[in-house]
Design a protein around this motif. Structure first.
Motif, short mmCIF file in Angstrom:
data_model
loop_
_atom_site.label_atom_id
_atom_site.label_comp_id
_atom_site.label_asym_id
_atom_site.label_seq_id
_atom_site.Cartn_x
_atom_site.Cartn_y
_atom_site.Cartn_z
N ALA A 393 22.37 82.24 69.92
CA ALA A 393 22.39 80.75 69.80
C ALA A 393 22.70 79.82 70.58
CB ALA A 393 23.44 80.82 68.42
N THR A 394 23.70 80.10 71.59
CA THR A 394 24.08 79.40 72.51
C THR A 394 22.99 79.11 73.88
OG1 THR A 394 26.33 79.75 72.55
CG2 THR A 394 25.65 78.95 74.46
N THR A 395 22.24 80.15 73.86
CA THR A 395 20.99 79.86 74.72
C THR A 395 19.88 78.96 74.04
OG1 THR A 395 21.56 81.96 75.79
CG2 THR A 395 19.38 81.39 76.27
N PHE A 396 19.76 79.32 72.69
CA PHE A 396 18.76 78.47 72.05
C PHE A 396 18.98 77.05 71.93
CE2 PHE A 396 17.75 76.29 68.05
CZ PHE A 396 16.27 76.57 67.92
N PHE A 397 20.12 76.64 71.51
CA PHE A 397 20.68 75.37 71.67
C PHE A 397 20.68 75.00 73.01
CE2 PHE A 397 22.13 76.35 67.27
CZ PHE A 397 21.71 75.29 66.56
N ALA A 398 21.17 75.40 74.16
CA ALA A 398 21.37 74.89 75.42
C ALA A 398 19.89 74.47 75.99
CB ALA A 398 21.91 75.69 76.30
N LYS A 399 18.90 75.43 75.80
CA LYS A 399 17.44 75.33 76.14
C LYS A 399 16.85 73.98 75.49
CE LYS A 399 15.53 79.29 75.14
NZ LYS A 399 14.48 80.33 75.19
N LYS A 400 17.13 73.71 74.32
CA LYS A 400 16.83 72.47 73.45
C LYS A 400 17.40 71.31 74.14
CE LYS A 400 14.02 74.26 70.19
NZ LYS A 400 12.64 73.70 69.62
N ILE A 401 18.66 71.40 74.28
CA ILE A 401 19.33 70.37 74.79
C ILE A 401 19.03 69.97 76.06
CG2 ILE A 401 21.55 69.38 75.14
CD1 ILE A 401 22.64 70.78 72.60
N SER A 402 18.70 70.89 76.79
CA SER A 402 18.57 70.51 78.57
C SER A 402 17.33 70.29 78.63
CB SER A 402 18.89 71.97 79.14
OG SER A 402 17.81 72.91 78.98
N GLY A 403 16.21 70.45 78.08
CA GLY A 403 14.87 69.99 78.07
C GLY A 403 14.02 71.07 78.77
N VAL A 404 14.74 72.21 79.20
CA VAL A 404 13.99 73.28 80.02
C VAL A 404 12.60 73.75 79.16
CG1 VAL A 404 15.78 73.96 81.46
CG2 VAL A 404 15.36 75.12 79.27
N GLN A 405 12.65 73.71 77.93
CA GLN A 405 11.63 74.10 77.02
C GLN A 405 10.61 73.02 76.98
OE1 GLN A 405 13.24 75.71 73.38
NE2 GLN A 405 12.61 77.48 73.94
N HIS A 406 10.79 71.94 77.51
CA HIS A 406 9.57 70.59 77.32
C HIS A 406 8.36 71.12 78.00
CE1 HIS A 406 12.73 67.30 76.66
NE2 HIS A 406 12.70 68.29 75.50
N ARG A 407 7.30 71.07 77.14
CA ARG A 407 6.04 71.46 77.43
C ARG A 407 4.95 70.57 76.98
NH1 ARG A 407 3.72 77.74 77.91
NH2 ARG A 407 1.66 77.34 78.84
N TYR A 408 3.92 70.17 77.91
CA TYR A 408 2.96 69.57 77.42
C TYR A 408 1.73 70.39 77.15
CZ TYR A 408 5.21 65.58 79.48
OH TYR A 408 6.23 64.56 80.12
N ASP A 409 1.05 70.15 76.26
CA ASP A 409 -0.11 70.98 75.60
C ASP A 409 -1.18 70.75 76.32
OD1 ASP A 409 -1.86 72.50 74.27
OD2 ASP A 409 -2.07 71.44 72.38
N LEU A 410 -1.39 71.38 77.41
CA LEU A 410 -2.65 71.12 78.61
C LEU A 410 -3.63 72.53 78.39
CD1 LEU A 410 -0.88 69.87 81.51
CD2 LEU A 410 -1.28 68.59 79.44
N PRO A 411 -4.56 72.11 78.86
CA PRO A 411 -5.78 73.16 78.84
C PRO A 411 -5.26 74.25 80.02
CG PRO A 411 -6.83 71.12 79.02
CD PRO A 411 -5.41 70.66 78.92
N GLY A 412 -5.48 75.44 79.85
CA GLY A 412 -5.33 76.64 80.52
C GLY A 412 -4.28 77.37 80.01
N GLY A 413 -4.60 78.72 80.32
CA GLY A 413 -3.85 79.66 79.57
C GLY A 413 -2.76 80.19 80.34
N HIS A 414 -2.48 79.91 81.84
CA HIS A 414 -1.41 80.23 82.41
C HIS A 414 -0.06 79.84 81.97
CE1 HIS A 414 1.42 81.19 85.70
NE2 HIS A 414 0.28 82.03 86.43
N PRO A 415 1.04 80.80 82.02
CA PRO A 415 2.27 80.58 81.48
C PRO A 415 2.93 79.17 81.79
CG PRO A 415 2.22 82.83 81.69
CD PRO A 415 0.91 82.17 82.33
N LEU A 416 2.67 78.96 83.23
CA LEU A 416 3.05 77.75 84.04
C LEU A 416 2.61 76.44 83.45
CD1 LEU A 416 3.92 79.07 87.55
CD2 LEU A 416 5.53 78.55 85.64
N THR A 417 1.32 76.40 82.97
CA THR A 417 0.41 75.17 82.60
C THR A 417 1.03 74.24 81.75
OG1 THR A 417 -1.58 76.37 83.20
CG2 THR A 417 -1.81 74.26 82.06
N GLY A 418 1.27 73.10 81.80
CA GLY A 418 1.89 72.21 80.95
C GLY A 418 3.52 72.13 81.23
N ARG A 419 3.98 73.19 81.97
CA ARG A 419 5.51 73.11 82.13
C ARG A 419 6.03 72.32 83.52
NH1 ARG A 419 8.45 78.22 79.80
NH2 ARG A 419 10.12 76.61 79.87
#
Length: 518
Positions: A393-419
């Protein structure tokens, strides 16, 4: 018609200044109008998240921010020393701070830092405690170095738009510009005059945040505290208090915040009648009014920061959301000004930033619900407190608060695309961020592929190409990084047969058509 500026930015706070710096990096003539004559010293945000730290890092500002953080840490240590000297009980340095949700602290020692979302943060991960006032001063200095015209003591009173530009009317005359961006806060004049809809939810709280001189504070609980009448926080710097009362919004947001008002609120929420506030050094009121414009653009008028979205300050998302807006908009507006923007580029500003803003509004609404002084909210806080005592739970909330999960929905299937692009350490000792300081796009060739590099021909100053070796990611063949640090394309070595076509599409989508001669 001759323009006095390519872009006029209304509002010289951190968001307006960041946007102006991004535009100036791209050789856009920008004028910032700020009604205040000096930097606003009112206490506001006290920290930046991962996307903001990365943005400043990529522009070479990390050393200055580290100095600011050192001063902030010293103030926290001073707060603990003062409480010990005053005889407060149970004074000890808390575990490493990983954020909070509705005042429920997240312990850094419970954070799973092996989680893939925390991969390759680089030096930016070492900076977070940066108060808004200090950040605004640093950005004002940077704007001056870049040649931004910052006009203080100037109030925007109106504007007229047509297909060629915007005529901006101010207390010091008029300006003709190609574009107008409102970064003028939650009660934005630009938003109101442009007629942007502003749907959302009404406020139910009155909040205060202040730096004061007081006595009797040793009986206040340190950190966040919930009571039968509301919520209050004490620290983490000397004299800092925050109160939340669920009695509706303040009657007058504009009236000066007095020592009597703060003392009454603090006594009411904390129950500590002995606390006395003798002097107000800095204070503000706030509510949980949560609203967002449906579209951040109306023709030649755009909004960023609080002008586009307002919410309570819980979780420290407001400043960071605005910095993200500025980074996303800056290069796209510059491309439009210079005439090379591909069709629809400017519209991706709303498409990418609106979902993140909508999430922040919901995130803050949830925190207000948890703070309510009633039995159901208390029960839910108890459950959530137990949950945040776990690594997951700490990891879940910290990822949300820190913004490390922010990702734009861009074309492309690579895991890094949009991040956010990983801050790769290259064989020559440099890092990826070192090659992004000028605000340009970057094609990173990690496979020494002449064909890959050739596809970037004809983009001139829009795009730089770098061939390098990265031993830490032997699987990665290349990255296309937008000026805002977002990964627009990525390919692993086994994918090199199909990567070029995908790269061509990404180049045209974000950087337009190459020069025909090339």
């Amino acid at each position: 018609m001759k323009h006095d500026a390519d872009v006029v930015v209304a509002g010289g706070g951190p968001v307006g200044l960041m946007l102006a710096c991004e535009l100036a990096l791209a050789d856009v003539r920008v004028v910032v109008l700020e009604r205040l004559t000096e930097v606003d010293t009112t206490i506001k945000a006290g920290a930046i998240n991962s996307p903001s730290a990365e943005a400043f890092y990529r522009r070479g500002m990390l050393p200055d921010l580290a100095e600011v953080q050192r001063a902030a840490v010293e103030k926290f240590s001073s707060f603990l020393r003062q409480r010990q000297a005053a005889g407060a009980s149970g004074v000890q340095r808390p575990p490493r701070f990983a954020g909070h949700f509705a005042g429920i602290m997240l312990r850094g020692d419970l954070l799973d830092e092996s989680d893939p979302d925390f991969e390759s943060p680089g030096p930016a991960s070492e900076v977070g405690l940066v108060p808004q006032e200090a950040l605004e001063r640093l950005l004002a200095d940077r704007a001056a170095e870049l040649g931004v015209a910052l006009r203080r003591g100037v109030t925007l009173s109106g504007f007229d738009t047509d297909e060629d530009g915007v005529r901006v009317h101010t207390s010091h005359g008029s300006l003709q510009t190609g574009w107008l961006v409102g970064c003028d806060g939650g009660r934005s004049t630009v938003r109101r005059l442009a007629g942007f809809p502003f749907p959302g939810t009404d406020p139910e709280i009155t909040g205060h945040q202040a730096i004061v001189e007081m006595s009797g504070s040793e009986k206040l609980g340190a950190g966040w505290n919930w009571t039968g009448t509301g919520t209050y926080a004490h620290g983490p710097m000397p004299g800092r208090i925050l109160t939340v009362e669920f009695d509706g919004p303040p009657a007058d947001r504009e009236a000066p915040v007095t020592a009597e008002e703060l003392q009454t609120s603090l006594r009411n929420v904390s129950g500590v009648e002995e606390v006395e506030i003798h002097k107000v050094l800095s204070a503000t009121r706030f509510t949980d009014n949560a609203r967002q414009v449906p579209d951040y653009r109306a023709g030649r008028v755009l909004l960023a920061g609080d002008a586009a979205h307002v919410h309570s300050p819980f979780g420290g998302q407001g400043l960071n959301l605005g910095i993200g807006d500025a980074m996303n908009l800056g290069w796209k507006l510059a491309a439009t000004v210079h005439g090379w923007a591909p069709e629809g580029l400017l519209d991706t500003y709303t498409a990418e930033r609106h979902p993140i803003g909508a999430w922040v509004l919901e995130w803050t609404r949830a925190q207000v619900a948890l703070m309510r002084p009633e039995s159901h909210a208390r029960a839910l806080r108890t459950v959530l407190t137990e949950l945040t005592g776990t690594v997951a739970a700490t990891t879940f909330f910290a990822k949300k608060i820190s913004g490390v999960q922010h990702r734009y929905d861009l074309p492309g299937g690579h895991p890094l695309t949009g991040r956010s692009a990983p801050d790769l350490e290259l064989a020559d000792g440099s890092r990826l961020a070192d090659h992004l300081r000028g605000g340009w796009g970057l094609l990173l060739d990690l496979a020494d592929d002449e064909g890959l590099r050739g596809r970037a021909a004809g983009y001139g100053s829009r795009l730089r190409v770098l061939t390098a070796v990265c031993s830490g990611r032997p699987d990665l063949a290349g990255l296309l990084v937008r000026p805002d640090g977002c990964t627009a394309w990525a390919a692993d070595t086994p994918d090199s047969a199909t990567a070029p076509d995908d790269l061509d599409a990404a180049l045209r989508r974000w950087f337009g058509a190459p020069d025909a001669a090339a």
